[in-house]
Structures are given as structure tokens and as C-alpha cells.
Motif scaffolding. Sequence first.
Motif, short mmCIF file in Angstrom:
data_model
loop_
_atom_site.label_atom_id
_atom_site.label_comp_id
_atom_site.label_asym_id
_atom_site.label_seq_id
_atom_site.Cartn_x
_atom_site.Cartn_y
_atom_site.Cartn_z
N ALA A 23 0.21 -1.19 0.01
CA ALA A 23 -0.65 0.75 0.08
C ALA A 23 0.79 1.01 0.28
CB ALA A 23 -0.47 -0.07 1.55
N GLN A 24 1.60 1.02 1.27
CA GLN A 24 2.70 2.67 1.05
C GLN A 24 3.76 2.78 -0.60
OE1 GLN A 24 5.39 2.12 4.27
NE2 GLN A 24 3.78 2.78 5.30
N ALA A 25 3.81 1.50 -1.29
CA ALA A 25 4.48 2.08 -2.58
C ALA A 25 3.07 2.42 -3.71
CB ALA A 25 5.03 0.23 -2.82
N ALA B 240 3.24 6.18 -3.03
CA ALA B 240 4.03 6.42 -3.32
C ALA B 240 4.05 6.47 -4.73
CB ALA B 240 5.49 5.86 -2.72
N VAL B 241 3.88 6.19 -5.56
CA VAL B 241 3.60 5.96 -7.02
C VAL B 241 2.32 7.69 -7.62
CG1 VAL B 241 2.03 5.19 -9.21
CG2 VAL B 241 3.82 4.00 -7.48
N LEU B 242 2.20 7.29 -7.08
CA LEU B 242 1.02 8.68 -6.98
C LEU B 242 0.89 9.94 -6.66
CD1 LEU B 242 -1.85 9.83 -7.07
CD2 LEU B 242 -2.46 9.65 -4.82
N LYS B 243 2.52 10.15 -5.20
CA LYS B 243 3.38 11.61 -5.24
C LYS B 243 4.05 11.81 -5.73
CE LYS B 243 2.64 10.41 -0.12
NZ LYS B 243 2.78 10.42 1.93
N THR B 244 5.18 10.69 -6.57
CA THR B 244 5.94 10.60 -7.81
C THR B 244 5.47 11.41 -8.63
OG1 THR B 244 6.86 8.55 -7.04
CG2 THR B 244 7.84 9.53 -8.95
N ARG C 160 6.51 -1.26 -21.64
CA ARG C 160 6.97 -2.07 -20.11
C ARG C 160 8.80 -2.39 -20.62
NH1 ARG C 160 4.89 -8.72 -20.30
NH2 ARG C 160 6.65 -8.93 -18.87
N PHE C 161 9.05 -2.14 -22.05
CA PHE C 161 10.53 -2.32 -22.41
C PHE C 161 11.37 -1.54 -22.45
CE2 PHE C 161 8.20 -6.15 -24.21
CZ PHE C 161 9.34 -7.11 -23.22
N HIS C 162 10.77 0.26 -21.60
CA HIS C 162 11.23 1.57 -21.91
C HIS C 162 11.55 2.13 -20.87
CE1 HIS C 162 10.60 0.62 -26.83
NE2 HIS C 162 11.73 1.02 -26.63
N SER C 163 11.87 1.99 -19.88
CA SER C 163 11.43 1.88 -18.33
C SER C 163 11.87 1.42 -17.01
CB SER C 163 9.35 2.44 -18.27
OG SER C 163 9.44 1.47 -17.91
N ARG C 164 12.29 1.64 -16.66
CA ARG C 164 12.56 1.16 -15.61
C ARG C 164 12.36 0.57 -14.29
NH1 ARG C 164 17.68 3.47 -11.79
NH2 ARG C 164 16.36 5.72 -11.22
N THR C 165 12.38 -0.33 -13.67
CA THR C 165 11.70 -0.99 -13.02
C THR C 165 11.29 -1.06 -11.44
OG1 THR C 165 10.80 -3.12 -14.30
CG2 THR C 165 10.60 -2.74 -12.22
N ALA C 166 10.65 0.04 -10.84
CA ALA C 166 11.36 0.71 -9.55
C ALA C 166 9.98 -0.12 -8.79
CB ALA C 166 11.61 1.81 -9.70
N ILE C 167 10.87 0.07 -7.00
CA ILE C 167 9.30 0.17 -6.05
C ILE C 167 9.63 0.74 -4.71
CG2 ILE C 167 8.34 -1.57 -4.96
CD1 ILE C 167 9.56 -3.85 -6.18
N ASP C 168 8.98 1.62 -4.40
CA ASP C 168 9.53 2.59 -3.65
C ASP C 168 9.02 1.92 -2.15
OD1 ASP C 168 10.50 5.22 -4.20
OD2 ASP C 168 8.62 5.52 -5.12
N ILE C 169 10.00 1.87 -0.60
CA ILE C 169 9.06 2.36 0.86
C ILE C 169 9.97 3.04 1.33
CG2 ILE C 169 10.64 0.43 2.27
CD1 ILE C 169 11.92 -1.78 0.81
N PRO C 170 8.58 3.98 1.36
CA PRO C 170 8.55 5.54 1.56
C PRO C 170 9.28 5.72 2.54
CG PRO C 170 6.80 4.94 0.58
CD PRO C 170 7.21 3.39 0.62
N GLN C 171 9.54 4.26 4.53
CA GLN C 171 9.20 4.72 5.47
C GLN C 171 10.87 3.79 5.85
OE1 GLN C 171 7.57 6.62 7.77
NE2 GLN C 171 6.00 7.15 5.89
N GLY C 172 11.40 4.95 6.15
CA GLY C 172 13.07 4.17 6.61
C GLY C 172 12.55 3.29 7.80
N ARG C 173 11.36 3.85 8.62
CA ARG C 173 12.12 2.70 9.17
C ARG C 173 11.19 1.41 9.51
NH1 ARG C 173 6.75 6.16 10.18
NH2 ARG C 173 5.26 5.71 10.00
N ASP C 174 10.57 1.38 7.89
CA ASP C 174 10.32 -0.35 7.62
C ASP C 174 11.54 -0.82 7.24
OD1 ASP C 174 8.36 0.67 8.40
OD2 ASP C 174 7.50 0.93 6.43
#
Length: 420
Positions: free
Chosen positions: A71-73, A76-80, A101-115
Motif C-alpha cells: 500500500a505504501q508503495a 508513493a507512485v501517486l506522489k511521484t 514495459r521495455f522502455h522504462s526502469r522497474t522500481a519499487i518505493d519503500i517510503p518509510q525508513g523505519r520499515d
Amino acid sequence: MKRQRGHKARLCLTPAQTRVAEEQGHAARALWNLVHDWWTMLPKERRNLAAADEAIRQGRKDLPWLGSLPAQAAQAVLKTYFQAWKNCWDGRAQAPNFKARFHSRTAIDIPQGRDLQIARLNRRWGRMWAPKIGHVLFRWTRNLPVGKHADKDNRVTGARLVKEADGWHVVFRVRTEMPEPDRHTGPTVGIDRGIAKPLALSDGTFREHGPWLTEGEAERLRRLEKSRERKRRARKPGEKRSRRLTHTYDRIAQLRATAKRRAVDWQHKTTTSIAETFSRIAVEDLAVIHMVKSARGTVETPGTGVRQKAGLNRAIAGEAWGRTVAMLEYKAAERGGLVVRVPAPHTSQRCSACGVITPGSRESQARFVCKNPACRFEAHADTNAGRNIDHAAGQAVSGRGDLGDTRSAKRQPPTGPPAA
């Protein structure tokens, strides 16, 4: 002062963790595309973060495959995405668009450092927690403010998992508090960026590098590119890409990623040395994006020298001049220095000794001989340009406006003798 920096480290994922990470990455890309379609179809008066957040929550209920993304990721997509529009409205970037799909970098956000639950296991390895992936190992190459070394001013504020050609990496967002640097008291310098001489300094020295790939790697890349073209020509229109062609693309991407890592490593070492030595660093205010435009033209008015211009564009892009200046700016600021952008016109035609522009003074790519009878100054052409850039930095205005710093208000003499 507070400093925000990123620290990149290689991840070591198990096959099961790799599959989960790729599912999350594809879900994040698809969610971006869904948000983009939803945003562009709505009337302007109904576009806001609250409505977008509600749409994402409903989409996670209606589309089970979106549930693989934490859910947090998803937030993060919406905020980005919203930040991308703010950058567009402020004139700093183009409008966000569909992510292929083949022209973008795959990325996953973890917005909270405490996690993240970062812990150091030994000299080489650390461990972190990734939501729905579990504990993963990463290479420990730099001390992070974790555990007893962390506080509200020195801590890891979040991370992003990124898939690149050579595997998965994690980029930590690190916030640290450091004392305000003292004013740098070193000499000034002007830097001319080029192809034959990547960095020519006004003191007569150069910062050079060799090829980013060895002869064997370059030959392997050439053969892979030829193989790629043969397989592409063999494909019928609309036919699915074969596994062999996909494997060829992956091997090409790995070699290019190797070249980029070596280039970035050289840039980091070189810019650090320059920022530690000089107090004021002057560079040309170049619009690189306009310098690498194609010369192909149209059917009615075809361009000239298209292949030569394409080779020049590749050489300019390979030097990554913008990245060099960006590194210089933040490294000089951390050491009490200053980077000044000066107007680019006539820096290579003007004589740095007498200040006169005389036709024919630039005898060749590497030699400058002033044709003014009262001067007859001789130097390497790039060194002469660097001296002109250093002189121009003494003015209070750069190519992008007022500098707002009194350290560049006076014309400063050259920092050393010219190279003959």
C-alpha cells in the motif's frame, strides 16, 4: 546544514524474491499508467490528490493483481506522479507520460525508513526488510546511520528498489547533518568540456580517460549489435519477440551498463579532486539537449553529414557533460566552493591573453595561435577556452541570470601559466 544523499548498493535476491520483486515492479508501472489515464481523462476541476488516492484504493479492491504492490508503495507512485506534474508546471521537465514495459526502469518505493530494519551482518554484507519480499541481503560498501548511530538528523529516510541490466539494486535516501563548510580559499579555474580532451582546465592540465570498454568487450558488443539487427530483420510485422532476441538485448544492456558504471566512477573521482582543489569552478552554460539533435532532416529537405553528426551526438552523450556539472555543483557546495555557469559563445575563438577575436586563430582542433600582431599568444585550444571561461566567471552574470555571489564580482587572473 542538512544534506540529502542517495547511496546505491547491490541486492542479493533469491529466485523467489526476484519473482516477487518483478511482480511488484510491473504492478507499480501499471499503476502509474492507470493513474495517468485517470488523471488525463478527468476535467481539470476534479483533479486532486484526494480523488486520486480514493481511485487507487478502489482499484486495489477491484484488481487483485494490484494487491501484490504494498500500500505504501502504491501511495508513493501517486506522489511521484503528482511531483512530475509539478516539475512540468514549473518548467523543469516535460509532462509525465505512459511508461512502456521495455522502455522504462522497474522500481519499487519503500517510503518509510523505519520499515527497512537495516542491520550490518559483517564487513561485506548488510540486511534490510522489503515489504512482501522479506529480509534481503545487500552489499555493505558505506557506513549508514542505523542503529545507535541514527537519530532524527542522521538517518535513512527511505529506499527504492531498482532493476537494472546487471540485477536489482537498492538506493537508500540518507539524511545527515554536517557543519556549515568554511569558505574555500583555493585558486579559481575554468573548465572546457570536449570530446578529444574531456576536461581541459585553465591551469594547463587535462582530465582524460580511456575507452570505457576493453577491446574484447567492445568487439563483443559490436557482434551482439550485428546479431540483434539480423534477428530484428527476420521478425515479421506483429510477431512476438523471440527468446534469443530478448537474450541478445539483455547482453547488450549488460555491457552498456558496465561502461556507464566505469564512466560514473571516473566522473566521481575527477569531480571530487577538482572540488577539493579549486574555490570557484567556471563552466560553459551549454544547452546539451540542442547540441545532440539529429541532422537527418525531412524527405523534402534532407540533412547533410547525417552519419558524422550521429557519431558526434553519440560522443557528446557518452561524455555526460551535464552529469559532470551536477556532481561539481553539489561537491563544491559541500566544500565551501562555487560553480559558475558562463555564456558559451566565443570562448574558443577569443584570445585569453589579449581578449581579441581574430579570424584564423583557431588553427586546428588542438592548437590556438593569436593572429593579433601585438599578442601572438600560443596555447592548446582547449586550455585557451578554459582560460576564457575562468575570465568570464569574474563577471556577475552567467548565461542563466545573476549569480548572487560576491565572490565572482571581480575579474580574476589566470590560475597558472598556459600550456604551450
